[in-house]
Structures are given as structure tokens and as C-alpha cells.
Design an enzyme around this catalytic site. Structure first.
Site, PDB file in Angstrom:
ATOM      1  N   HIS A 135       5.001   8.360  -5.258  1.00 24.95           N
ATOM      2  CA  HIS A 135       5.662   9.056  -4.153  1.00 24.95           C
ATOM      3  C   HIS A 135       6.320  10.310  -4.734  1.00 24.95           C
ATOM      4  O   HIS A 135       6.767  10.294  -5.887  1.00 24.95           O
ATOM      5  CB  HIS A 135       6.715   8.105  -3.580  1.00 24.95           C
ATOM      6  CG  HIS A 135       7.393   8.544  -2.326  1.00 24.95           C
ATOM      7  ND1 HIS A 135       8.368   9.512  -2.307  1.00 24.95           N
ATOM      8  CD2 HIS A 135       7.257   8.107  -1.046  1.00 24.95           C
ATOM      9  CE1 HIS A 135       8.807   9.649  -1.062  1.00 24.95           C
ATOM     10  NE2 HIS A 135       8.148   8.819  -0.281  1.00 24.95           N
ATOM     11  N   ASP A 212       9.957   2.359  -9.488  1.00 26.94           N
ATOM     12  CA  ASP A 212      10.218   2.717  -8.093  1.00 26.94           C
ATOM     13  C   ASP A 212       9.858   1.488  -7.262  1.00 26.94           C
ATOM     14  O   ASP A 212       8.677   1.190  -7.055  1.00 26.94           O
ATOM     15  CB  ASP A 212       9.366   3.933  -7.704  1.00 26.94           C
ATOM     16  CG  ASP A 212       9.489   4.278  -6.226  1.00 26.94           C
ATOM     17  OD1 ASP A 212      10.078   3.489  -5.464  1.00 26.94           O
ATOM     18  OD2 ASP A 212       8.975   5.344  -5.836  1.00 26.94           O
ATOM     19  N   GLN A 215       8.935  -0.021  -2.227  1.00 28.82           N
ATOM     20  CA  GLN A 215       8.013  -0.811  -1.402  1.00 28.82           C
ATOM     21  C   GLN A 215       7.909  -2.266  -1.852  1.00 28.82           C
ATOM     22  O   GLN A 215       7.301  -3.076  -1.151  1.00 28.82           O
ATOM     23  CB  GLN A 215       6.606  -0.183  -1.419  1.00 28.82           C
ATOM     24  CG  GLN A 215       6.504   1.188  -0.780  1.00 28.82           C
ATOM     25  CD  GLN A 215       6.754   1.183   0.724  1.00 28.82           C
ATOM     26  OE1 GLN A 215       6.714   0.138   1.380  1.00 28.82           O
ATOM     27  NE2 GLN A 215       7.038   2.347   1.265  1.00 28.82           N
ATOM     28  N   LYS A 238      14.402   0.289   4.107  1.00 31.66           N
ATOM     29  CA  LYS A 238      13.053  -0.286   4.181  1.00 31.66           C
ATOM     30  C   LYS A 238      13.090  -1.804   4.111  1.00 31.66           C
ATOM     31  O   LYS A 238      12.052  -2.447   4.086  1.00 31.66           O
ATOM     32  CB  LYS A 238      12.178   0.286   3.061  1.00 31.66           C
ATOM     33  CG  LYS A 238      11.874   1.778   3.260  1.00 31.66           C
ATOM     34  CD  LYS A 238      10.995   2.368   2.191  1.00 31.66           C
ATOM     35  CE  LYS A 238      10.753   3.843   2.498  1.00 31.66           C
ATOM     36  NZ  LYS A 238       9.987   4.521   1.438  1.00 31.66           N
ATOM     37  N   CYS A 376       3.839  11.754   1.444  1.00 33.27           N
ATOM     38  CA  CYS A 376       4.651  12.108   0.269  1.00 33.27           C
ATOM     39  C   CYS A 376       3.916  11.781  -1.026  1.00 33.27           C
ATOM     40  O   CYS A 376       4.525  11.350  -2.011  1.00 33.27           O
ATOM     41  CB  CYS A 376       6.005  11.412   0.274  1.00 33.27           C
ATOM     42  SG  CYS A 376       7.003  11.828   1.690  1.00 33.27           S
TER      43      CYS A 376
HETATM   44  C1  LIG Z   1      10.085   5.554   0.762  1.00 36.30           C
HETATM   45  C2  LIG Z   1       9.746   5.666  -0.662  1.00 36.30           C
HETATM   46  C3  LIG Z   1      10.527   6.443  -1.531  1.00 36.30           C
HETATM   47  C4  LIG Z   1      11.703   7.264  -1.059  1.00 36.30           C
HETATM   48  O1  LIG Z   1      12.687   6.482  -0.469  1.00 36.30           O
HETATM   49  P1  LIG Z   1      13.916   7.208   0.267  1.00 36.30           P
HETATM   50  O2  LIG Z   1      14.575   6.074   0.987  1.00 36.30           O
HETATM   51  O3  LIG Z   1      13.333   8.229   1.199  1.00 36.30           O
HETATM   52  O4  LIG Z   1      14.768   7.817  -0.782  1.00 36.30           O
HETATM   53  C5  LIG Z   1      10.179   6.461  -2.847  1.00 36.30           C
HETATM   54  N1  LIG Z   1       9.126   5.770  -3.307  1.00 36.30           N
HETATM   55  C6  LIG Z   1       8.346   5.014  -2.511  1.00 36.30           C
HETATM   56  C7  LIG Z   1       7.205   4.250  -3.093  1.00 36.30           C
HETATM   57  C8  LIG Z   1       8.622   4.951  -1.156  1.00 36.30           C
HETATM   58  O5  LIG Z   1       7.849   4.223  -0.359  1.00 36.30           O
END
Ligand SMILES: *Cc1c(COP(=O)(O)O)cnc(C)c1O
Length: 420
Positions: A135, A212, A215, A238, A376
Site C-alpha cells: 500500500h 503492515d 488487513q 478496519k 493505493c
Molecule cells: C488501509 C491500509 C493502509 C492505510 O491505513 P490508514 O488507516 O488509511 O492509515 C495501509 N496498508 C494497508 C495494507 C491498508 O489496507
């Protein structure tokens, strides 16, 4: 296949219809009577009543600033705020609450590491290793850091099936690599990366590992100690919680070694005229008044997910995703991107000759919310050879019936636009 295949912690089937009643937003019709089908959960999840009520409860009964106020309301707010920290630490199997820094979300957590750790630890000639499925939030901060420090950013390529090129990863590893920044689950391909193995290999060459988990933490049990992540970032919004709150998990030795990211109130121990000393962990990294209500309600979201059971959620979504991929691939001319053996519920696809924006607008008119665009992840779009994709993404409250609504809407779109 059984839609109720997921099991709760007690082994009983996931009661999806019962869970749906916790989400008032799902129970509505839009555009003259179309039942709302929400399949954009990778962008943000919906919120259960308990989380929404926690927000009004805070503002109605005990709104006060945290940590400083020596009065009843302040103590209530501080206690609830710190309860969330303990809940998050337990949820991740983190060693202590000292490992949990509250931020505004994944993006801020990653930037915190890039500035506070990166500027002190990445030097001219070093390598930052990321992947071709990141992302932008886990890519742009490293581009900025690499440029500032004279370091090199390398991306591990993505194979045709949506998994990482493990051979390329292995040959990229060298003592020059100071950081591996990798997504646990791709928001485009759904791929769940073998983070534990990647981290072990990166650690062998002396690199730190940032995961990260935006998800993964919402959809499966994640154990930071088992993965041996040095840093992990994710967002409340999320995972059934409010926007504006998120987490940076980091190992304590790293947090101890790092200077603050932002200066201000809350994060100091003593402020002299010309220099200051820093507060204990994790407060050193929490300058200013935090998102108190959102963090408190985030704790309620963590309780809510724990009550269902992350294993049950993961299992249910695995079955629902397999069903979705199968149904989508029956639509003439439709191609799903990514078929990793280990995958979560983000399913990206294209229909030959139809623009993703036209497609998502058309299915929206049928009541079905999906996402269209570069998601993104522009480097990954180039790898896939498309400017944009469509994406359906599920959560535990989605059903096979809703997947059928999506595929019916897609078939109608094909007819409308003169396909099939
Ligand atoms: C949504 C997402 C982000 C960013 O999250 P924010 O809540 O917008 O800061 C980063 N990495 C992944 C894999 C995402 O799905």
C-alpha cells in the site's frame, strides 16, 4: 458449501444473521428499495452498536482530558483509555502495554517509524527492502526516507499467482539491508504473506522488520511475538472501531532507543528552558491530547472481535472468499487478480473491456458497494498491467447471498454495457 462454516471459540457455528443485527447500518435499503450490500470492508469496516454507543457514552458521561486531570471525570477517561492499551496488548500477545503506541492509524504509525527510527538508523548506502504489493502507506514513507538518507529502496517482485518471489527475496538479503517493510495481507490481491519466515530471514542479516498489519489484524489472530515483528502497524477503523485511532506496536528496546517523533504535551518528563527529558514508554510517542473517545471505543471493538473469536472470523471469511472467487469467475470475461493459496477476503478483478469505475458505479445503482481504482497500490497496478481494478472485500458479517447480489449485478452490467 455452508455459509456458517466458521466456528466460534466454543466450536458453535458463527451466527452471521445474529451478528448482522449488531450493525444498524447494514439494515437499510438504498436507491428506491435496493438492500444495501457492503463489500468495501478493506477500505473501512462498519461499526457495531456497542462501539457507536461507547462514543456517545464517553461524551455524555465522562468527557475529560486523560493523564493530567486529577478529578473524577479525568480519572474515568484515563482508566478507560488505558484499558484499551491493555486490551490491544493482549489481543496481539504483546509482552506489555509499553509496546503499544496509539496513533491516528496505520499511515501515521509507519511514518512515526520512518522518522523516529529511520532517520537515526538508515545511512547512505543502506538498503530498505519492501515489496511490489505494498500500500502507498508502506511505500511512500520509505521513498522519502531513502531519498533523505541516500539509501536504496528495493521491491521484492510479485509472481503471477499473487505471491512474493521468494528466490528474489532471498537474493536481495545482505548485511546492507537494514529494514524489511512488508504487508501481512495485500489489500489488492488478498495474499497473506509468510511474514514469520520472511522476518526470520531478514533478522539473520541484521535487518529490522516492519509489518503492515492493516488487513491482517482485523481478520485473523495475529501474534506479534510468534511473528517476531520489530514494528507492526494497523488501524482501528478496519476492525469495527472508529476512524482516527490506530496502533504502532514495537519492541521495547527499539522504542527505548528512539527519539520522539513529535514534541509537545504529554510526552515529556521535565521541560527545562532549552531542553527536555522524555516521558516513559509509550507516552514518549504520544504528544498532545490523543483521540480519547476513539481509542476508548476502539477497545470496545477489540472486545467485540475477541468475543466472536479471530479464528472463527478467519475460517468463515476463508470459506466466503472461496465462494466469492468461484462465483466471480463464472461471470463471462471476468478475471480475478491473485490466487495465493493463503489469502484473505480482498478480491480484485477486471471484466475485459469494462472500466472499473463504470462497473462500480453500475453495481452501486443495484445497491452493491465495491471499490474501483488503483487501491493505493500503483506499483502493483503496473505489475498487473492495468491502470485500475475493481475490488470486493468481505468481513464476517457478509453472506453468500450478498456475493450472489454482486455477481448478479456484474452480469447485468455486462449486458448493459454490451458484453456477454
Ligand atoms: C488501509 C491500509 C493502509 C492505510 O491505513 P490508514 O488507516 O488509511 O492509515 C495501509 N496498508 C494497508 C495494507 C491498508 O489496507
Amino acid at each position: 458449501m455452508n455459509v456458517n462454516a466458521g466456528k466460534t471459540r466454543t466450536g458453535a457455528p458463527l451466527d452471521v444473521e445474529g451478528l448482522r443485527r449488531d450493525f444498524p447500518i447494514l439494515d437499510q435499503t438504498i436507491y428506491d428499495g435496493k438492500p444495501l450490500v457492503y463489500l468495501d470492508n478493506a477500505a473501512t469496516s462498519q461499526k457495531p452498536k456497542a462501539v457507536i454507543e461507547a462514543l456517545t457514552d464517553y461524551y455524555t458521561r465522562y468527557n475529560a482530558n486523560v493523564h493530567r486531570a486529577l478529578h473524577y471525570l479525568g480519572e474515568q477517561a484515563t482508566a478507560r483509555f488505558e484499558e484499551t492499551r491493555a486490551k490491544v496488548a493482549a489481543f496481539l500477545n504483546a509482552p506489555s502495554e509499553r509496546n503499544i503506541v496509539f496513533t491516528r492509524g496505520t499511515t501515521e504509525s509507519i511514518n512515526l517509524v520512518a522518522y523516529a527510527w529511520g532517520r537515526a538508523n538508515i545511512e547512505n548506502g543502506d538498503v530498505i527492502l519492501a515489496t511490489g504489493m505494498e500500500h502507498h502507506s508502506n511505500l511512500v514513507p520509505w521513498q522519502i526516507l531513502a531519498r533523505a538518507q541516500g539509501a536504496e529502496l528495493q521491491l521484492v517482485p510479485v509472481l503471477e499467482d499473487g505471491t512474493l518471489d521468494r528466490d528474489a527475496f532471498n537474493s536481495s538479503l545482505s548485511p546492507k539491508v537494514k529494514l524489511l517493510a512488508v504487508t501481512h495481507m495485500s489489500n489488492v490481491l488478498g495474499t497473506i504473506n509468510p511474514v514469520k519466515g520472511l522476518a526470520a530471514a531478514a533478522h539473520e542479516v541484521g535487518a529490522k522488520v516492519l509489518v503492515d498489519a492493516a488487513q491482517s489484524v482485523p481478520h485473523m489472530a495475529v501474534d506479534v511475538r510468534d511473528l517476531d515483528a520489530d514494528f507492526m502497524a494497523f488501524s482501528s477503523h478496519k476492525m469495527c472501531g472508529p476512524t482516527g485511532a490506530g496502533v504502532l506496536y514495537a519492541k521495547e528496546t527499539l522504542l527505548e532507543s528512539m527519539d520522539p517523533f513529535m514534541g509537545g504535551g504529554e510526552m515529556i518528563s521535565r521541560v527545562n528552558d532549552d531542553y527536555s527529558t522524555w516521558a516513559d514508554l509509550p507516552y514518549k510517542f504520544e504528544a498532545g491530547t490523543p483521540n480519547i473517545a476513539d481509542v476508548i471505543a476502539f477497545g470496545v471493538a477489540v472486545d467485540y472481535l475477541s468475543g466472536i473469536g479471530m479464528e472463527a472470523i478467519h475460517e468463515y471469511e476463508r470459506d466466503l472468499t472461496a465462494y466469492a472467487v468461484g462465483r466471480l469467475e463464472e461471470v463471462p470475461g471476468l478475471r480475478v487478480f491473485g490466487h495465493a493459496p493463503e489469502r484473505g477476503g480482498a478480491v480484485s478483478f477486471e471484466i475485459e473491456g469494462l472500466h472499473p469505475h463504470d462497473l462500480s458505479q453500475y453495481v452501486d445503482q443495484q445497491g452493491v458497494a465495491i471499490r474501483a481504482g488503483h487501491l493505493c497500490a500503483q506499483p502493483l497496478m503496473r505489475r498487473l498491467g492495468v491502470p485500475a481494478v475493481s475490488r470486493a472485500s468481505v468481513y464476517f458479517y457478509n453472506t453468500e447471498r450478498e456475493i450472489d447480489c454482486l455477481t448478479d449485478a456484474l452480469r447485468r452490467a455486462c449486458q448493459f454495457f454490451g458484453h456477454g
